[in-house]
Design a protein around this motif. Structure first.
Motif, mmCIF file in Angstrom:
data_model
loop_
_atom_site.group_PDB
_atom_site.id
_atom_site.type_symbol
_atom_site.label_atom_id
_atom_site.label_comp_id
_atom_site.label_asym_id
_atom_site.label_seq_id
_atom_site.Cartn_x
_atom_site.Cartn_y
_atom_site.Cartn_z
ATOM 1 N N HIS A 1 -6.635 -0.677 -6.463
ATOM 2 C CA HIS A 1 -6.170 0.602 -5.926
ATOM 3 C C HIS A 1 -6.729 0.861 -4.533
ATOM 4 C CE1 HIS A 1 -5.674 4.967 -5.415
ATOM 5 N NE2 HIS A 1 -4.612 4.805 -6.182
ATOM 6 N N LEU B 1 -4.773 -1.168 -2.052
ATOM 7 C CA LEU B 1 -3.440 -0.607 -1.843
ATOM 8 C C LEU B 1 -3.498 0.604 -0.914
ATOM 9 C CD1 LEU B 1 -1.939 -0.649 -5.466
ATOM 10 C CD2 LEU B 1 -1.613 -2.335 -3.658
ATOM 11 N N SER B 2 -4.531 1.416 -1.079
ATOM 12 C CA SER B 2 -4.672 2.631 -0.284
ATOM 13 C C SER B 2 -5.150 2.357 1.130
ATOM 14 C CB SER B 2 -5.652 3.589 -0.973
ATOM 15 O OG SER B 2 -5.197 3.915 -2.265
ATOM 16 N N LEU C 1 -2.738 -2.301 2.308
ATOM 17 C CA LEU C 1 -1.292 -2.219 2.120
ATOM 18 C C LEU C 1 -0.721 -1.001 2.845
ATOM 19 C CD1 LEU C 1 1.355 -3.125 0.777
ATOM 20 C CD2 LEU C 1 0.724 -1.730 -1.197
ATOM 21 N N LYS C 2 -1.336 0.138 2.671
ATOM 22 C CA LYS C 2 -0.832 1.361 3.318
ATOM 23 C C LYS C 2 -0.813 1.213 4.830
ATOM 24 C CE LYS C 2 -1.639 6.306 3.925
ATOM 25 N NZ LYS C 2 -0.210 6.498 4.228
ATOM 26 N N SER C 3 -1.874 0.646 5.387
ATOM 27 C CA SER C 3 -1.952 0.477 6.839
ATOM 28 C C SER C 3 -0.819 -0.401 7.355
ATOM 29 C CB SER C 3 -3.304 -0.130 7.211
ATOM 30 O OG SER C 3 -3.373 -0.387 8.592
ATOM 31 N N VAL D 1 2.090 -1.064 5.854
ATOM 32 C CA VAL D 1 3.380 -0.393 5.645
ATOM 33 C C VAL D 1 3.573 0.718 6.676
ATOM 34 C CG1 VAL D 1 4.744 1.016 4.062
ATOM 35 C CG2 VAL D 1 3.548 -1.002 3.207
ATOM 36 N N ASP D 2 2.505 1.449 6.978
ATOM 37 C CA ASP D 2 2.599 2.492 8.012
ATOM 38 C C ASP D 2 3.004 1.892 9.355
ATOM 39 O OD1 ASP D 2 1.906 4.524 6.277
ATOM 40 O OD2 ASP D 2 -0.196 4.617 6.908
ATOM 41 N N TYR E 1 10.101 4.236 4.823
ATOM 42 C CA TYR E 1 9.323 3.937 3.613
ATOM 43 C C TYR E 1 10.231 3.611 2.434
ATOM 44 C CZ TYR E 1 5.165 5.555 6.066
ATOM 45 O OH TYR E 1 4.136 5.697 6.968
#
Length: 206
Positions: free
Chosen positions: A122, A125-126, A129-131, A133-134, A155
């Protein structure tokens, strides 16, 4: 395993064997159903030998997921900001579909981890992955603003790509049962369909 010196060839070989065996066991039985004994047997090692490299089932699982997530993000990293926007996104979709074809066990393992609430990854992912995808969403917004692709929610575009490609790995049995002998290999048809679908979605109108 001690980290004070570089691993030997045998140690590298055993680590690789353990992670390959763990992939088979976890993707077949899930995290709860898998045991260290099963992984050791699959790897051709004794349980004490396996525990020399990884102290627990959790440690094996975490190492496997870390390696998997890095591989999973490679196609997203490969999008070229200076390339043709539509072709870059279509290439990304093709790479994701190819990963479903070539790495079905990995896809199902990742899906099972997410369904369980991502207890082991988790934080990754936070963050990682988030970076990524952003960053990709910002690139897609730029392409939209420049008129290269149609206006879409970046998104949800990425989420739809994930769902429509990884479905072919995660629900392989269902897909093959429905298609039967008429289409024994679903991937060529899937590739053509997804190209058509996303080309129509992303091509600016007028």
């Amino acid at each position: 395993m001690p980290e004070d010196r570089a691993p030997t060839r045998i140690q590298k070989k055993n680590r690789a064997a353990i992670l390959e065996a763990a992939l088979n066991v976890f993707s077949t039985h899930g995290f709860r159903g898998a045991t260290v004994d099963q992984i050791a047997t699959e790897a051709g090692l004794s349980k004490p030998n396996l525990l020399y490299y990884y102290r627990s089932k959790d440690a094996i699982y975490a190492a496997l997921l870390e390696r998997l997530l890095d591989t999973w993000l490679d196609p997203l990293r490969a999008i070229d900001p200076n390339g043709n926007p539509l072709q870059e996104l279509l290439s990304y979709i093709r790479r994701k579909l190819e990963m479903s074809r070539d790495y079905p066990r990995e896809s199902r393992l990742f899906a099972n981890e997410i369904i369980r609430g991502a207890p082991h990854i988790h934080a990754v992912l936070s963050a990682d992955l988030k970076s990524l995808v952003d960053e990709t969403a910002q690139l897609i917004r730029r392409w939209i603003a420049e008129g290269h692709i149609a206006e879409v929610n970046p998104y949800h575009l990425i989420f739809s790509i994930w769902s429509l490609t990884q479905h072919y790995a995660d629900f392989d049995v269902q897909i093959r049962a429905v298609l039967g002998d008429a289409e024994p290999d679903p991937y060529p048809g899937a590739s053509a369909y997804l190209d058509q679908l996303f080309t129509r979605l992303l091509t600016p109108q007028g």
